[in-house]
Design a protein around this motif. Structure first.
Motif, mmCIF file in Angstrom:
data_model
loop_
_atom_site.group_PDB
_atom_site.id
_atom_site.type_symbol
_atom_site.label_atom_id
_atom_site.label_comp_id
_atom_site.label_asym_id
_atom_site.label_seq_id
_atom_site.Cartn_x
_atom_site.Cartn_y
_atom_site.Cartn_z
ATOM 1 N N GLN A 138 3.808 8.232 13.304
ATOM 2 C CA GLN A 138 4.008 9.182 12.570
ATOM 3 C C GLN A 138 1.588 8.674 11.633
ATOM 4 O O GLN A 138 1.096 9.705 11.299
ATOM 5 C CB GLN A 138 3.888 8.586 11.169
ATOM 6 C CG GLN A 138 3.877 9.136 9.466
ATOM 7 C CD GLN A 138 5.319 8.536 8.284
ATOM 8 O OE1 GLN A 138 6.388 9.078 8.774
ATOM 9 N NE2 GLN A 138 4.568 8.598 7.306
ATOM 10 N N ASP A 139 1.200 7.307 11.915
ATOM 11 C CA ASP A 139 -0.037 7.131 11.317
ATOM 12 C C ASP A 139 -0.882 8.640 12.581
ATOM 13 O O ASP A 139 -1.676 8.147 12.082
ATOM 14 C CB ASP A 139 -0.095 6.011 12.281
ATOM 15 C CG ASP A 139 0.508 4.477 11.401
ATOM 16 O OD1 ASP A 139 0.697 5.112 9.530
ATOM 17 O OD2 ASP A 139 0.588 3.602 11.766
ATOM 18 N N THR A 142 -0.831 11.461 11.320
ATOM 19 C CA THR A 142 -1.577 11.196 9.937
ATOM 20 C C THR A 142 -3.065 11.656 9.949
ATOM 21 O O THR A 142 -3.689 12.233 9.906
ATOM 22 C CB THR A 142 -1.740 10.300 9.383
ATOM 23 O OG1 THR A 142 0.244 10.161 8.927
ATOM 24 C CG2 THR A 142 -2.424 10.309 7.857
ATOM 25 N N GLU A 143 -3.554 11.211 11.485
ATOM 26 C CA GLU A 143 -4.928 10.496 12.085
ATOM 27 C C GLU A 143 -5.679 12.359 12.381
ATOM 28 O O GLU A 143 -6.990 12.597 12.261
ATOM 29 C CB GLU A 143 -5.442 9.716 12.951
ATOM 30 C CG GLU A 143 -6.694 9.396 13.565
ATOM 31 C CD GLU A 143 -7.646 9.002 11.923
ATOM 32 O OE1 GLU A 143 -8.746 9.321 12.277
ATOM 33 O OE2 GLU A 143 -6.759 8.380 10.800
ATOM 34 N N LEU A 145 -4.236 15.174 11.869
ATOM 35 C CA LEU A 145 -4.428 15.873 10.184
ATOM 36 C C LEU A 145 -5.160 15.529 9.910
ATOM 37 O O LEU A 145 -6.158 16.461 8.979
ATOM 38 C CB LEU A 145 -3.715 16.187 9.277
ATOM 39 C CG LEU A 145 -2.094 16.260 9.998
ATOM 40 C CD1 LEU A 145 -0.392 16.093 8.788
ATOM 41 C CD2 LEU A 145 -1.468 17.619 10.243
ATOM 42 N N ILE A 146 -5.727 14.587 9.505
ATOM 43 C CA ILE A 146 -6.886 13.886 8.893
ATOM 44 C C ILE A 146 -8.336 14.385 9.712
ATOM 45 O O ILE A 146 -9.062 14.441 8.298
ATOM 46 C CB ILE A 146 -7.646 12.074 8.519
ATOM 47 C CG1 ILE A 146 -5.950 12.542 7.523
ATOM 48 C CG2 ILE A 146 -9.182 11.847 8.284
ATOM 49 C CD1 ILE A 146 -6.307 10.468 7.138
ATOM 50 N N GLU A 150 -8.330 16.907 6.243
ATOM 51 C CA GLU A 150 -7.349 17.153 5.486
ATOM 52 C C GLU A 150 -7.740 15.118 4.508
ATOM 53 O O GLU A 150 -7.806 14.488 5.023
ATOM 54 C CB GLU A 150 -5.450 16.806 5.831
ATOM 55 C CG GLU A 150 -4.948 16.933 4.860
ATOM 56 C CD GLU A 150 -4.823 18.341 3.631
ATOM 57 O OE1 GLU A 150 -5.177 17.934 2.880
ATOM 58 O OE2 GLU A 150 -4.380 19.293 3.593
ATOM 59 N N PRO A 152 -6.200 11.688 2.737
ATOM 60 C CA PRO A 152 -5.686 10.957 3.765
ATOM 61 C C PRO A 152 -4.228 11.023 3.101
ATOM 62 O O PRO A 152 -3.228 11.026 4.106
ATOM 63 C CB PRO A 152 -6.395 9.905 3.788
ATOM 64 C CG PRO A 152 -7.772 10.136 3.406
ATOM 65 C CD PRO A 152 -7.789 10.906 2.752
ATOM 66 N N ALA A 155 -2.155 14.144 3.920
ATOM 67 C CA ALA A 155 -1.881 14.325 5.075
ATOM 68 C C ALA A 155 -0.905 13.015 5.733
ATOM 69 O O ALA A 155 -0.076 14.079 6.570
ATOM 70 C CB ALA A 155 -3.357 13.390 5.830
ATOM 71 N N ARG A 156 -0.976 12.096 5.107
ATOM 72 C CA ARG A 156 0.620 11.576 4.950
ATOM 73 C C ARG A 156 1.788 12.078 4.842
ATOM 74 O O ARG A 156 2.544 11.817 5.659
ATOM 75 C CB ARG A 156 0.503 9.784 4.788
ATOM 76 C CG ARG A 156 1.312 9.095 4.594
ATOM 77 C CD ARG A 156 1.025 7.215 4.440
ATOM 78 N NE ARG A 156 -0.369 6.897 5.415
ATOM 79 C CZ ARG A 156 0.165 6.645 7.246
ATOM 80 N NH1 ARG A 156 1.470 6.529 7.283
ATOM 81 N NH2 ARG A 156 -0.593 6.176 7.810
ATOM 82 N N ALA A 159 2.904 15.016 6.898
ATOM 83 C CA ALA A 159 2.937 13.766 8.363
ATOM 84 C C ALA A 159 4.668 13.622 8.505
ATOM 85 O O ALA A 159 5.273 13.529 9.150
ATOM 86 C CB ALA A 159 2.392 13.071 9.579
ATOM 87 N N SER A 160 4.486 12.955 7.757
ATOM 88 C CA SER A 160 5.988 12.707 6.866
ATOM 89 C C SER A 160 6.888 13.387 7.241
ATOM 90 O O SER A 160 8.227 13.008 8.082
ATOM 91 C CB SER A 160 5.841 11.727 6.170
ATOM 92 O OG SER A 160 7.753 11.064 5.261
#
Length: 212
Positions: A138-139, A142-143, A145-146, A150, A152, A155-156, A159-160
């Protein structure tokens, strides 16, 4: 020279496969904590040092196949085709993986693949490491997408939801295989369910699902 390198690589792959199969069998028979690396080496007819040449720890004998896929979701998003949304890219990859019986999406029905899944589910320490695997996945997503601009927190959240859908589908695939169904019989239902799941995800994410 090429043929020689090919032979060495085949031998390395065979040794790695034998170690994984041996470890999975011993863990299944006696439990993860009751089996030592030395016992695995002896059963596989190699030295203890050979085991550590292929795997850094006893836990890696369980998680090595999974570790190869930690960055898959982030890579798929980064490498998707122009004009393709992140949701569409992950849907495409997931369905294709189901159709080729990929263990990474819960479709591996070999004794080794199923043995690893059972072992993780039955061993608290391994479940904890499996959770850390999900967190890292997930991290990384997320990165990715950032990197596309996006913020942060959003993005999280995205991603979730992406991984939550993927993991729910993966879990159902594994449930059926662990119950004894062959992967080939599960594929049609798994593909249909994947499309339903990603359809719901697209509706939930709204315009984000169409972003390219």
């Amino acid at each position: 020279m090429t043929e020689g390198m090919g032979l060495r690589e085949r031998k390395k792959r065979e040794t790695r496969r034998r170690l994984l199969e041996t470890a999975t069998r011993l863990f299944s028979e006696r439990g993860f904590d009751q089996v030592s690396v030395a016992e695995i080496a002896d059963a596989a007819d190699v030295s203890k040092m050979t085991v550590f040449n292929y795997f850094d720890s006893k836990e890696d004998l369980v998680f090595a196949p999974l570790e190869e896929h930690v960055g898959d979701a982030a890579r798929i998003v980064r490498e998707r085709a122009p004009g393709e949304s992140a949701v569409a890219a992950l849907r495409r990859q997931f369905v294709a993986a189901v159709e080729r019986h990929d263990p990474a999406v819960g479709m591996g029905d070999s004794p080794v693949a199923l043995g690893i899944v059972r072992l993780i589910l039955e061993t608290p320490a391994l479940l904890t490491r499996a959770h850390s695997y999900f967190v890292r996945t997930q991290d990384q997503l997320t990165e990715a997408l950032i990197e596309e601009g996006e913020e942060p927190v959003i993005a999280r959240i995205v991603a979730s939801q992406l991984l939550g859908t993927r993991n729910a589908l993966l879990t159902e695939n594994r449930r059926r295989l662990l119950a004894g169904e062959p992967a080939a019989a599960v594929v049609p239902d798994a593909v249909a369910l994947a499309h339903r799941g990603f359809d719901l995800l697209e509706k939930g994410l709204g315009d984000y699902a169409t972003r390219t």
